[in-house]
Design an enzyme around this catalytic site. Structure first.
Site, PDB file in Angstrom:
ATOM      1  CE  LYS A  53      -3.731  -2.548   2.171  1.00 52.41           C
ATOM      2  NZ  LYS A  53      -4.346  -3.025   3.421  1.00 52.41           N
ATOM      3  CD  GLN A  97      -3.320  -4.552   6.607  1.00 52.97           C
ATOM      4  OE1 GLN A  97      -3.218  -3.663   5.773  1.00 52.97           O
ATOM      5  NE2 GLN A  97      -3.913  -5.699   6.344  1.00 52.97           N
ATOM      6  CG  ASP A 120      -9.799  -0.758   4.288  1.00 53.50           C
ATOM      7  OD1 ASP A 120      -9.505  -1.086   3.130  1.00 53.50           O
ATOM      8  OD2 ASP A 120      -9.127  -1.074   5.275  1.00 53.50           O
TER       9      ASP A 120
END
Length: 280
Positions: A53, A97, A120
Site C-alpha cells: 500500500k 490494517q 476501506d
C-alpha cells in the site's frame, strides 16, 4: 475450451496509471491525496500488505503517512491516533490494517474513523449506505471484483450469482453489489447444507471462504465465471479457494491466484483515496 483469464494485474496497472495522471493534475491545484495507514504489531502478512500500500501511494504521487505501532498499543492509544488523523486536513483516507492485537476491538476502531475518510469502506455508515443503494465509499476487494466482472462484457442482470463466504470484508458487500446489478444472489457459508448444489446453479461464483482449492470442477457448471478471492499459503506456494486447473477447463472466465483479485484491491484503495481528496 479453457477459460479466459481475468487478469487483475493488467487491469490494476491500467487503473493505477490513470490514478497517477489524475493525481498529478490535482497536485497542480494544490491538492495532494493523503493516505494514512496504521499497522499495530508484527503480523508478517500485514507487514507485506502495508508495504504494498505504501509503495502504491508513492507511485501514484500520494502523500503516505505510515504509523507503525507496537503490539502492546492500547485501544485508547490507537483511538487517540485515529482522532488526530480524523482532524488532519492533509489526510484524506485512513486505513487500519487488520487483524489487530487481542486487547483492541476492531469494530470500535473502525467505527472511530470518520466515514468520509474510511477508504476501506468498513465503517457501519458506509456499509449501511451500500445496503441502501446510496453512493458511498465501497469496500476495496468487492469493488475490484465488480470491476473485473465488468471487463467480461457479460450482463449481470438476471444472472445466478453464488458467493461462498459471509465476511463483512468480502462476502456480504460483494453480495450487495451483485444485487444492485440485478443479479440473483445466494450467500453460502460453513453451515450451508448441500453447498455444492447451490454452486452448480451459478453463472457467477465468488469464492471467499479461506479454504485452499475448496471449489472443485464437479461443483461448477460449464461456462461459469469464477472469481477466486482466496489467498492460501501452502508448501508449493500461493493457491486460491478454487481448484484452478480443473475448474478453468469448465469456466468461461476465471481469476488466477496470484494476479487476480489481489492487485485490484490496492488499485481500488488508491481510487477511493483519490475520490475523497477530490471532495476535499
Amino acid at each position: 475450451m479453457a477459460a479466459q483469464i481475468l487478469d487483475g494485474k493488467k487491469l490494476s496497472a491500467e487503473i493505477r496509471a490513470k490514478i497517477k495522471d489524475e493525481t498529478a493534475a490535482l497536485r497542480e491545484k494544490g491538492i495532494v491525496p493523503g493516505l494514512a495507514v496504521i499497522l499495530v504489531g508484527e503480523n508478517p502478512a500485514s507487514k507485506v500488505y502495508v508495504g504494498q500500500k505504501e509503495k502504491g501511494c508513492l507511485e501514484a504521487g500520494f502523500a503516505s503517512f505510515l504509523h507503525r505501532l507496537p503490539s502492546s498499543t492500547t485501544q485508547q492509544e490507537l483511538l487517540g491516533l485515529i482522532n488526530r488523523l480524523n482532524a488532519d486536513a492533509s489526510v484524506h483516507g485512513i486505513l487500519v490494517q487488520l487483524p489487530l492485537p487481542p486487547q483492541i476491538d476492531p469494530d470500535t476502531v473502525l467505527a472511530a474513523i470518520r466515514p468520509e475518510k474510511d477508504v476501506d469502506g468498513f465503517h457501519p455508515v458506509n456499509i449501511g449506505r451500500l445496503a441502501a443503494g446510496l453512493p458511498t465509499c465501497e469496500p476495496c476487494t468487492p469493488k475490484g471484483i465488480m470491476r473485473l466482472l465488468r471487463t467480461t462484457g457479460i450482463p449481470l442482470s438476471g444472472k445466478e450469482a453464488v458467493v461462498i463466504g459471509r465476511s463483512n470484508i468480502v462476502g456480504k458487500p460483494v453480495a450487495l453489489m451483485l444485487l444492485a446489478e440485478s443479479a440473483t444472489v445466494t450467500i453460502c457459508h460453513s453451515r450451508t447444507k448441500d453447498l455444492a448444489d447451490h454452486v452448480r446453479r451459478a453463472d457467477i461464483v465468488v469464492a471467499a471462504i479461506g479454504k485452499p482449492r475448496f471449489v472443485t470442477a464437479d461443483m461448477v457448471k460449464e461456462g461459469v465465471v469464477v472469481i477466486d478471492v482466496g489467498i492460501n499459503r501452502l508448501e508449493e506456494g500461493l493457491v486460491g479457494d478454487v481448484d484452478y486447473a480443473p475448474v478453468s477447463e469448465k469456466a468461461s472466465w476465471i481469476t488466477p491466484v496470484p494476479g487476480g483479485v489481489g492487485p485490484m484491491t490496492i488499485a481500488m484503495l488508491l481510487e477511493n483515496t483519490l475520490e475523497q481528496a477530490r471532495k476535499g
